[in-house]
Design an enzyme around this catalytic site. Structure first.
Site, PDB file in Angstrom:
ATOM      1  N   ILE A 256       0.830  -1.200   0.000  1.00 23.11           N
ATOM      2  CA  ILE A 256       0.000   0.000   0.000  1.00 23.11           C
ATOM      3  C   ILE A 256       0.871   1.259   0.000  1.00 23.11           C
ATOM      4  O   ILE A 256       1.593   1.538   0.957  1.00 23.11           O
ATOM      5  CB  ILE A 256      -0.959   0.006   1.207  1.00 23.11           C
ATOM      6  CG1 ILE A 256      -1.804  -1.275   1.209  1.00 23.11           C
ATOM      7  CG2 ILE A 256      -1.836   1.244   1.170  1.00 23.11           C
ATOM      8  CD1 ILE A 256      -2.586  -1.507  -0.081  1.00 23.11           C
TER       9      ILE A 256
ATOM     10  N   TYR B 182     -16.737 -10.798  -6.485  1.00 24.85           N
ATOM     11  CA  TYR B 182     -16.354  -9.390  -6.646  1.00 24.85           C
ATOM     12  C   TYR B 182     -17.538  -8.438  -6.512  1.00 24.85           C
ATOM     13  O   TYR B 182     -17.362  -7.245  -6.243  1.00 24.85           O
ATOM     14  CB  TYR B 182     -15.655  -9.183  -7.986  1.00 24.85           C
ATOM     15  CG  TYR B 182     -16.535  -9.345  -9.206  1.00 24.85           C
ATOM     16  CD1 TYR B 182     -17.258  -8.278  -9.715  1.00 24.85           C
ATOM     17  CD2 TYR B 182     -16.640 -10.581  -9.856  1.00 24.85           C
ATOM     18  CE1 TYR B 182     -18.071  -8.420 -10.831  1.00 24.85           C
ATOM     19  CE2 TYR B 182     -17.443 -10.736 -10.970  1.00 24.85           C
ATOM     20  CZ  TYR B 182     -18.159  -9.655 -11.450  1.00 24.85           C
ATOM     21  OH  TYR B 182     -18.963  -9.797 -12.546  1.00 24.85           O
TER      22      TYR B 182
ATOM     23  N   ASN C 210      -7.820   2.545 -14.296  1.00 27.22           N
ATOM     24  CA  ASN C 210      -7.706   2.890 -15.718  1.00 27.22           C
ATOM     25  C   ASN C 210      -7.116   4.284 -15.903  1.00 27.22           C
ATOM     26  O   ASN C 210      -6.220   4.491 -16.724  1.00 27.22           O
ATOM     27  CB  ASN C 210      -9.071   2.796 -16.393  1.00 27.22           C
ATOM     28  CG  ASN C 210      -9.507   1.365 -16.623  1.00 27.22           C
ATOM     29  OD1 ASN C 210      -8.680   0.470 -16.771  1.00 27.22           O
ATOM     30  ND2 ASN C 210     -10.812   1.131 -16.645  1.00 27.22           N
TER      31      ASN C 210
ATOM     32  N   ARG D 176      -3.455   4.564 -14.598  1.00 27.66           N
ATOM     33  CA  ARG D 176      -2.408   4.059 -15.491  1.00 27.66           C
ATOM     34  C   ARG D 176      -1.823   5.166 -16.357  1.00 27.66           C
ATOM     35  O   ARG D 176      -0.647   5.122 -16.715  1.00 27.66           O
ATOM     36  CB  ARG D 176      -2.976   2.930 -16.353  1.00 27.66           C
ATOM     37  CG  ARG D 176      -3.144   1.643 -15.580  1.00 27.66           C
ATOM     38  CD  ARG D 176      -3.959   0.602 -16.299  1.00 27.66           C
ATOM     39  NE  ARG D 176      -4.057  -0.598 -15.465  1.00 27.66           N
ATOM     40  CZ  ARG D 176      -4.891  -1.599 -15.686  1.00 27.66           C
ATOM     41  NH1 ARG D 176      -5.708  -1.556 -16.729  1.00 27.66           N
ATOM     42  NH2 ARG D 176      -4.917  -2.643 -14.874  1.00 27.66           N
TER      43      ARG D 176
ATOM     44  N   TRP E 265      25.943   4.687 -21.488  1.00 28.34           N
ATOM     45  CA  TRP E 265      26.573   5.831 -22.150  1.00 28.34           C
ATOM     46  C   TRP E 265      27.525   6.564 -21.215  1.00 28.34           C
ATOM     47  O   TRP E 265      28.564   7.065 -21.645  1.00 28.34           O
ATOM     48  CB  TRP E 265      25.512   6.801 -22.662  1.00 28.34           C
ATOM     49  CG  TRP E 265      24.594   6.211 -23.692  1.00 28.34           C
ATOM     50  CD1 TRP E 265      24.805   5.096 -24.450  1.00 28.34           C
ATOM     51  CD2 TRP E 265      23.307   6.706 -24.060  1.00 28.34           C
ATOM     52  NE1 TRP E 265      23.728   4.864 -25.267  1.00 28.34           N
ATOM     53  CE2 TRP E 265      22.793   5.840 -25.056  1.00 28.34           C
ATOM     54  CE3 TRP E 265      22.523   7.789 -23.657  1.00 28.34           C
ATOM     55  CZ2 TRP E 265      21.542   6.028 -25.646  1.00 28.34           C
ATOM     56  CZ3 TRP E 265      21.284   7.986 -24.241  1.00 28.34           C
ATOM     57  CH2 TRP E 265      20.803   7.108 -25.230  1.00 28.34           C
TER      58      TRP E 265
ATOM     59  N   GLY F  19      31.377   3.914 -16.266  1.00 25.52           N
ATOM     60  CA  GLY F  19      31.532   3.584 -14.854  1.00 25.52           C
ATOM     61  C   GLY F  19      30.872   4.574 -13.913  1.00 25.52           C
ATOM     62  O   GLY F  19      30.281   4.190 -12.902  1.00 25.52           O
TER      63      GLY F  19
ATOM     64  N   GLU G  94       0.083  -0.874 -10.794  1.00 25.07           N
ATOM     65  CA  GLU G  94      -1.061  -0.386 -11.590  1.00 25.07           C
ATOM     66  C   GLU G  94      -1.341  -1.314 -12.777  1.00 25.07           C
ATOM     67  O   GLU G  94      -1.819  -0.880 -13.825  1.00 25.07           O
ATOM     68  CB  GLU G  94      -0.809   1.046 -12.094  1.00 25.07           C
ATOM     69  CG  GLU G  94      -0.710   2.083 -11.002  1.00 25.07           C
ATOM     70  CD  GLU G  94      -2.064   2.583 -10.536  1.00 25.07           C
ATOM     71  OE1 GLU G  94      -3.092   2.164 -11.109  1.00 25.07           O
ATOM     72  OE2 GLU G  94      -2.104   3.396  -9.596  1.00 25.07           O
TER      73      GLU G  94
END
Length: 432
Positions: A208, A229, A291, A294, A388, A391, A414
């Site tokens: 959470i 559900y 939805n 996202r 790129w 090190g 999500e």
């Protein structure tokens, strides 16, 4: 206290300039002038409507981006390394988000919100993520999930009670996931049993976000387990409710400043008035919020990747090897061009999904596409940036390794990348 740019916007202190030129016979509804929908970003040329590019913004959008960028650079950037190392969000950062009006972007002015667009929320999340993905996540959840659930499903009394506080001081937390309910979101074991005018909640939640600092928890529990559900209901639980406990923070790989905790409920008693929306409709509310959420995660991943890219390019333009800049090697140029192209594609997918939401059009497939692609691009971009830089990119003296660690979560929460692909395929199947 300095007045934030968001407050000036809400107070009408800034003049509106729109992107429309039109003949006197063509009238624009006032609401369109306040929108950042595509319909508001068009011009009339030779009696034909020409829609503006997805990256054409209103003056308010541009002002907002600048305000968030300034706040992120001045107030968040100096604390990023410490917050990551300590795995703890600084309270001053949370307070700053509230003070700057970034925690109630879409909330109506009568509740103290900025009353801006969904796209504005996306742009805020993107700008914050360029500096710290953890802060962006905190802002994302508050705006695209918590506030949105109240605005869509709360009673007038609940809105009047909670929204003013959620906009100015109180952090919310979305509580759905459980040990056995990850991608299978509705396999919930947490239940809420009716007892007179109350419900008694028992069970636990895992993973959470924002739990450590949240004061209000939107808890999904099943009031009728045999119905599956269809018994899932959303309850409002205050932090100090008896029987409610917040566990320790998870020691995560990335987004470490964002708290992730387990919650336990032992005979937690809440009144009937603490039900958000309708009994048994919690699964609908959760799906709807995920939805839109996202798209917020897509914005977070986009901003994170862009922030890493923006830090890396100046370095490889200055770093000399074999007598010339490493940027001048064609092999590296092709890699940079490839990443830049993918970043742009992710940006357009994300903005398009946001504008579809604003226009009231179907957006679920596009939201999944944006979230999936932006998450994949974030992983690729941050990995390439480390390569790129060589090190030094692998050390904690530079921020690119943190961007890399933060990026991985995008393919998990999500809805995992595979879940997004399932959703996209389901819509394609229906379309054909």
């Amino acid at each position: 206290m300095a007045v934030s740019a968001f407050q000036l916007w809400r107070a009408g202190g800034l003049l509106r300039r729109n992107f429309l030129t039109h003949s006197s016979s063509w009238k624009i509804p006032p609401r369109v002038l306040k929108s950042s929908q595509p319909e508001a970003l068009l011009s009339v040329t030779n009696n034909a409507l020409c829609f503006a590019p997805l990256q054409t913004f209103t003056d308010e959008d541009i002002m907002m981006q600048k305000a968030v960028k300034k706040f992120a650079q001045e107030q968040i950037a100096p604390l990023v390394s410490t917050m990551d190392e300590n795995s703890k969000m600084e309270k001053s950062v949370i307070q700053g988000l509230f003070q700057q009006g970034m925690m109630g972007i879409e909330v109506e002015a009568k509740y103290g919100g900025t009353e801006a667009s969904f796209l504005c929320s996306v742009l805020v999340i993107e700008e914050l993520a360029k500096v710290d993905a953890s802060v962006a996540l905190l802002c994302d959840i508050q705006n695209t999930v918590i506030n949105k659930l109240f605005r869509k499903h709360g009673t007038e009394e609940q809105k009047a009670t909670y929204l003013p506080k959620l906009v100015t001081e109180k952090l919310g937390s979305f509580c759905l996931s459980e040990a056995g309910a990850g991608s299978d979101s509705f396999a919930l074991k947490t239940r809420a049993d009716k007892s007179g005018n109350y419900y008694v909640i028992n069970g636990s939640k895992m993973w959470i976000s924002n739990a450590e600092h949240a004061e209000l928890f939107l808890v999904f529990a099943n009031v009728d387990p045999p119905s599956g559900y269809r018994g899932i209901t959303c309850f409002l639980v205050d932090r100090d409710t008896e029987g409610f406990q917040i566990g320790r923070r998870e020691n995560k790989m990335g987004i470490r400043a964002s708290s992730t905790c387990q919650l336990t409920f032992e005979n937690v008693k809440v009144p009937e008035t603490s039900v958000l929306g309708k009994i048994g409709h919690g699964y609908k509310y959760a799906i709807g919020s995920l939805n839109e959420g996202r798209i917020g995660i897509a914005a977070q991943m986009l901003g994170l990747a862009q922030g890493c890219f923006d830090y890396t390019i100046p370095y490889i333009k200055e770093r000399m090897q074999f007598g010339k800049r490493i940027f001048d090697f064609q092999g590296l140029q092709h890699q940079v061009a490839h990443v830049a192209t993918q970043l742009e594609a992710a940006r357009l997918l994300t903005y398009n999904a946001a504008r579809l939401v604003e226009a009231g059009r179907p957006f679920i497939k596009e939201a999944s596409m944006a979230k999936y692609y932006a998450s994949e691009v974030a992983g690729l971009t941050t990995s390439k940036c480390i390569e790129w830089m060589g090190g030094v990119g692998y050390t904690k003296d530079y921020p690119v390794e943190k961007f890399f660690r933060d990026a991985k979560i995008g393919t998990i929460y999500e809805g995992t990348s595979n879940i997004q692909l399932n959703t996209i395929a389901k819509h394609i199947d229906a379309e054909y």
